[in-house]
Design an enzyme around this catalytic site. Structure first.
Site, PDB file in Angstrom:
ATOM      1  N   TYR A 109       3.293 -15.368  22.231  1.00 31.58           N
ATOM      2  CA  TYR A 109       4.038 -14.319  21.352  1.00 31.58           C
ATOM      3  C   TYR A 109       5.183 -14.806  20.401  1.00 31.58           C
ATOM      4  O   TYR A 109       5.367 -14.564  19.306  1.00 31.58           O
ATOM      5  CB  TYR A 109       4.903 -13.177  22.324  1.00 31.58           C
ATOM      6  CG  TYR A 109       5.655 -11.971  21.440  1.00 31.58           C
ATOM      7  CD1 TYR A 109       4.915 -11.001  21.135  1.00 31.58           C
ATOM      8  CD2 TYR A 109       6.963 -12.346  20.743  1.00 31.58           C
ATOM      9  CE1 TYR A 109       5.455  -9.996  20.346  1.00 31.58           C
ATOM     10  CE2 TYR A 109       7.259 -11.237  20.211  1.00 31.58           C
ATOM     11  CZ  TYR A 109       6.776 -10.104  19.692  1.00 31.58           C
ATOM     12  OH  TYR A 109       7.101  -9.101  19.133  1.00 31.58           O
ATOM     13  N   PHE A 149       0.883  -4.942 -11.122  1.00 28.28           N
ATOM     14  CA  PHE A 149      -0.360  -4.916 -10.226  1.00 28.28           C
ATOM     15  C   PHE A 149       0.065  -3.521  -9.230  1.00 28.28           C
ATOM     16  O   PHE A 149       1.145  -3.424  -9.149  1.00 28.28           O
ATOM     17  CB  PHE A 149      -0.474  -6.232  -9.252  1.00 28.28           C
ATOM     18  CG  PHE A 149      -1.787  -5.944  -8.285  1.00 28.28           C
ATOM     19  CD1 PHE A 149      -3.138  -5.870  -9.241  1.00 28.28           C
ATOM     20  CD2 PHE A 149      -1.717  -5.654  -6.971  1.00 28.28           C
ATOM     21  CE1 PHE A 149      -4.167  -5.683  -8.177  1.00 28.28           C
ATOM     22  CE2 PHE A 149      -2.977  -5.168  -6.273  1.00 28.28           C
ATOM     23  CZ  PHE A 149      -4.066  -5.270  -6.834  1.00 28.28           C
ATOM     24  N   THR A 150      -0.806  -3.021  -8.838  1.00 27.30           N
ATOM     25  CA  THR A 150      -0.597  -1.669  -8.206  1.00 27.30           C
ATOM     26  C   THR A 150       0.246  -1.458  -6.993  1.00 27.30           C
ATOM     27  O   THR A 150       1.245  -0.683  -7.160  1.00 27.30           O
ATOM     28  CB  THR A 150      -2.077  -0.946  -7.698  1.00 27.30           C
ATOM     29  OG1 THR A 150      -2.810  -2.096  -7.058  1.00 27.30           O
ATOM     30  CG2 THR A 150      -3.156  -0.755  -9.007  1.00 27.30           C
ATOM     31  N   ASP A 158       3.804 -13.856  -7.959  1.00 25.45           N
ATOM     32  CA  ASP A 158       2.583 -13.444  -7.040  1.00 25.45           C
ATOM     33  C   ASP A 158       1.554 -14.290  -7.064  1.00 25.45           C
ATOM     34  O   ASP A 158       0.811 -14.515  -8.261  1.00 25.45           O
ATOM     35  CB  ASP A 158       2.234 -11.982  -7.647  1.00 25.45           C
ATOM     36  CG  ASP A 158       0.983 -11.431  -6.794  1.00 25.45           C
ATOM     37  OD1 ASP A 158       0.291 -12.109  -6.208  1.00 25.45           O
ATOM     38  OD2 ASP A 158       0.885 -10.298  -6.997  1.00 25.45           O
ATOM     39  N   LYS A 202      -7.263 -13.955  -0.465  1.00 24.97           N
ATOM     40  CA  LYS A 202      -8.116 -14.390  -1.709  1.00 24.97           C
ATOM     41  C   LYS A 202      -8.362 -15.834  -1.642  1.00 24.97           C
ATOM     42  O   LYS A 202      -9.104 -16.414  -0.950  1.00 24.97           O
ATOM     43  CB  LYS A 202      -7.392 -13.910  -2.945  1.00 24.97           C
ATOM     44  CG  LYS A 202      -7.482 -12.633  -3.405  1.00 24.97           C
ATOM     45  CD  LYS A 202      -6.683 -11.624  -2.431  1.00 24.97           C
ATOM     46  CE  LYS A 202      -6.541 -10.226  -3.026  1.00 24.97           C
ATOM     47  NZ  LYS A 202      -5.876  -9.500  -2.336  1.00 24.97           N
ATOM     48  N   ARG A 205     -10.496  -0.042 -12.511  1.00 23.47           N
ATOM     49  CA  ARG A 205      -9.318  -0.487 -12.944  1.00 23.47           C
ATOM     50  C   ARG A 205      -9.057   0.107 -14.277  1.00 23.47           C
ATOM     51  O   ARG A 205      -8.968  -0.362 -15.315  1.00 23.47           O
ATOM     52  CB  ARG A 205      -9.155  -1.768 -12.823  1.00 23.47           C
ATOM     53  CG  ARG A 205      -9.681  -2.746 -11.647  1.00 23.47           C
ATOM     54  CD  ARG A 205      -8.619  -2.952 -10.803  1.00 23.47           C
ATOM     55  NE  ARG A 205      -8.167  -1.549  -9.758  1.00 23.47           N
ATOM     56  CZ  ARG A 205      -7.288  -1.771  -8.916  1.00 23.47           C
ATOM     57  NH1 ARG A 205      -6.768  -2.901  -8.674  1.00 23.47           N
ATOM     58  NH2 ARG A 205      -6.906  -0.543  -8.543  1.00 23.47           N
ATOM     59  N   PHE A 207      -6.097   5.634  -6.477  1.00 24.03           N
ATOM     60  CA  PHE A 207      -7.537   4.903  -6.440  1.00 24.03           C
ATOM     61  C   PHE A 207      -8.214   5.032  -5.168  1.00 24.03           C
ATOM     62  O   PHE A 207      -9.209   4.835  -5.169  1.00 24.03           O
ATOM     63  CB  PHE A 207      -7.610   3.821  -7.355  1.00 24.03           C
ATOM     64  CG  PHE A 207      -6.524   2.977  -6.817  1.00 24.03           C
ATOM     65  CD1 PHE A 207      -5.241   2.789  -7.368  1.00 24.03           C
ATOM     66  CD2 PHE A 207      -6.960   2.157  -5.972  1.00 24.03           C
ATOM     67  CE1 PHE A 207      -4.247   1.910  -6.896  1.00 24.03           C
ATOM     68  CE2 PHE A 207      -5.983   0.959  -5.239  1.00 24.03           C
ATOM     69  CZ  PHE A 207      -4.655   0.983  -6.003  1.00 24.03           C
TER      70      PHE A 207
HETATM   71  C1  P70 Z   1      -7.938  -6.778  -4.702  1.00 22.15           C
HETATM   72  C2  P70 Z   1      -6.804  -6.835  -3.759  1.00 22.15           C
HETATM   73  C3  P70 Z   1      -4.834  -7.438  -3.761  1.00 22.15           C
HETATM   74  C4  P70 Z   1      -3.336  -8.089  -4.438  1.00 22.15           C
HETATM   75  C5  P70 Z   1      -3.456  -8.716  -5.516  1.00 22.15           C
HETATM   76  C6  P70 Z   1      -2.247  -9.208  -6.194  1.00 22.15           C
HETATM   77  C7  P70 Z   1      -2.322  -9.950  -7.618  1.00 22.15           C
HETATM   78  C8  P70 Z   1      -1.095  -8.457  -4.497  1.00 22.15           C
HETATM   79  C9  P70 Z   1      -2.047  -7.841  -3.890  1.00 22.15           C
HETATM   80  C10 P70 Z   1      -1.810  -7.208  -2.573  1.00 22.15           C
HETATM   81  C11 P70 Z   1      -6.729  -5.434  -2.941  1.00 22.15           C
HETATM   82  C12 P70 Z   1      -6.483  -4.281  -3.774  1.00 22.15           C
HETATM   83  C13 P70 Z   1      -5.107  -3.782  -3.706  1.00 22.15           C
HETATM   84  C14 P70 Z   1      -4.780  -2.686  -4.244  1.00 22.15           C
HETATM   85  C15 P70 Z   1      -5.919  -1.988  -5.132  1.00 22.15           C
HETATM   86  C16 P70 Z   1      -7.251  -2.464  -5.343  1.00 22.15           C
HETATM   87  C17 P70 Z   1      -7.341  -3.591  -4.334  1.00 22.15           C
HETATM   88  N1  P70 Z   1      -5.591  -7.140  -4.380  1.00 22.15           N
HETATM   89  N2  P70 Z   1      -1.181  -9.069  -5.837  1.00 22.15           N
HETATM   90  O1  P70 Z   1      -9.005  -6.404  -4.596  1.00 22.15           O
HETATM   91  O2  P70 Z   1      -2.287  -7.865  -1.689  1.00 22.15           O
HETATM   92  O3  P70 Z   1      -4.467  -6.647  -0.606  1.00 22.15           O
HETATM   93  O4  P70 Z   1      -3.035  -8.472   0.539  1.00 22.15           O
HETATM   94  O5  P70 Z   1      -1.874  -6.489   0.466  1.00 22.15           O
HETATM   95  O6  P70 Z   1      -4.677  -8.665  -6.501  1.00 22.15           O
HETATM   96  O7  P70 Z   1      -7.503  -6.993  -6.181  1.00 22.15           O
HETATM   97  P1  P70 Z   1      -3.191  -7.272  -0.272  1.00 22.15           P
END
Ligand code: P70
Length: 464
Positions: free
Chosen positions: A78, A130-131, A221, A264, A388, A455
């Site tokens: 743990y 980013f979303t 990021d 990634k 996107r 989305f």
């Molecule tokens: C993707 C994934 C995640 C991501 C990223 C960047 C530049 C942070 C994160 C978050 C998964 C995804 C996320 C949202 C919408 C669609 C797909 N990207 N910054 O496919 O990380 O997913 O580990 O929480 O690209 O691009 P996590």
């Protein structure tokens, strides 16, 4: 003496396949039904119904034999797992950050850093949004302002570093809202939503200079940082003879802290990194992680996950590895070019982004051209891609109207070390087939819209 003509030699991936996972092709009829049942949203398809899965490169990469071997060495205590200490030392070594907190994935780190640094009424400036990043910043009370260069919003513009920040725009924002109100500069490299486009070291240094002048913090990021480092090496003067490891360290040296979705670059199925050079921020994050994620030596991960991350980090800095990865994306782009298909230029690091506005000019943006195109590609061949565009951009917080992004794209994303050149050929041919029949394609209407990140779970119906 006549110069000898140089022979062009092919190159190949620096690995071979040891384990395979069967995939199956379905009939068009089956896919029509599956897509309708999934509300024309590729996120809602069952993976079993997918032939070639190019939805994302997140958590879908192939681990190496060395990473899999490491999974057996998980210390599942743990507290104080030895895998944590190994990972911590690698975070120091590769990203150059002295303080590290493990997190289960990227958005966990985004949540925590937003809560620590943002006060309601603050602003955050970023190179496009980013979303998940933007949502966490907004939930913490900030207004996000995009300060990316204007070229980034034009799919056909071939600027080498479309991820750059417009220094003037950033300074204007600081002057307008006041440096104290700017919680931090949130810089991503490369920029996912702009088409996997990198920023240059020169631009990063200029942003740092400005941030220093006004006393503003910079957070990174670094989710796909190795692709950005690769583009700096091959495109920016002065970096051609530097190793990716050295470039990575230099990039990180300009930031106060960073977060990484380890799913990634690190080629693992799950994991996240929160790292900083600020003891104060570290203490706050280390305390918050026990509330939201788990103890500060595992942060929502198993010991074996941390071992795979530490080993993946050692593999991610390999030039041959990243060359093969970006090379595969380039290969797909070049195939699509042969068919005259419109996509974002220059070719980015992790994906090809089809320009859905140019692909389906007869479908207005509020009938969701990119969402439609992703659905049609799936129906044609079982290749799964991702919207996107307007669906991803969500609604304006104040007016409730759709945000209308300039970029209306379909992302064809390549997981690392997973698919062969033949899979890429099949994909390109499927997109070409849909392109040939594009005039017959009708748009969609949204019939279900969740409150956050619509989305992922939104549902659509075909317009008659
Ligand atoms: C993707 C994934 C995640 C991501 C990223 C960047 C530049 C942070 C994160 C978050 C998964 C995804 C996320 C949202 C919408 C669609 C797909 N990207 N910054 O496919 O990380 O997913 O580990 O929480 O690209 O691009 P996590």
């Amino acid at each position: 003496m006549a110069k000898k003509k140089e022979k062009k030699r092919s190159w190949a991936e620096p690995f071979k396949i040891k384990v395979v996972e069967p995939i199956k092709m379905t009939t068009r009829e089956h896919r029509e039904k599956a897509m309708k049942q999934a509300g024309y949203n590729t996120f809602l398809l069952k993976s079993e119904d997918v032939y070639i899965d190019l939805l994302t490169d997140s958590g879908t990469n192939a681990m190496s034999d060395r990473q899999w071997a490491g999974m057996m060495l998980g210390d599942e205590a743990y507290a104080g797992s030895k895998n944590f200490y190994y990972l911590e030392s690698n975070v120091k070594k590769y990203y150059g950050m002295p303080y590290f907190v493990p997190m289960h994935q990227g958005r966990a780190a985004e949540h925590i850093i937003s809560k620590i640094l943002i006060k309601p009424g603050d602003y955050v400036a970023g190179n496009m949004y980013f979303t998940t990043t933007k949502l966490h910043q907004e939930l913490a009370g900030a207004t996000f302002v995009d300060v990316i260069i204007k070229e980034a919003h034009k799919p056909s513009n071939t600027h080498k570093f479309k991820g750059n920040i417009d220094i003037q725009k950033l300074e204007d924002l600081i002057n307008k809202v006041g440096a104290k109100k700017l919680a931090y500069i949130s810089m991503a490299g490369p920029v996912n939503m702009a088409g996997g486009q990198p920023f240059s070291m020169e631009n990063l240094k200029a942003v740092r200079k400005l941030a220093k002048k006004y006393g503003v913090k910079m957070w990174f990021d670094a989710t796909r940082v190795m692709e950005n480092a690769y583009f700096i090496k091959v495109r920016e003067k002065g970096y051609e003879n530097k190793s990716l490891q050295v470039i990575l360290k230099e990039m990180c040296s300009y930031f106060d802290g960073l977060w990484v979705s380890a799913k990634k670059d690190l080629m693992v199925n799950i994991g996240g990194i929160f790292a900083t050079r600020s003891k104060k921020v570290f203490d706050a994050a280390r305390n918050m992680v026990v509330v939201y994620e788990g103890l500060h030596t595992y942060g929502g991960l198993a010991g074996r996950d941390m071992e795979a991350m530490a080993r993946g980090m050692e593999e991610m800095v390999s030039f041959d590895n990243i060359k093969a990865r970006v090379g595969q994306v380039e290969y797909l782009g070049n195939r699509l070019k042969e068919f005259g298909i419109p996509f974002v230029k220059p070719i980015g690091g992790h994906a090809i982004f089809l320009d859905a506005k140019a692909f389906l000019p007869h479908i207005p943006q509020d009938e969701f051209p990119a969402q439609t195109l992703a659905a049609e590609i799936y129906i044609d061949s079982g290749v799964r891609t991702m919207e996107r565009g307007i669906v991803s951009a969500g609604r304006n917080k104040k007016t409730g109207e759709h945000n209308y992004p300039k970029l209306e794209l379909v992302r064809i994303t390549l997981p690392r070390r997973v698919y062969t050149q033949a899979h890429i050929d099949v994909t390109a041919e499927s997109v070409a087939e849909v392109f040939e029949n594009r005039k017959k394609i009708k748009g969609l209407k949204m019939v279900y819209e969740p409150a956050y990140l619509r989305f992922f779970q939104g549902r659509f119906e075909r317009l008659k």
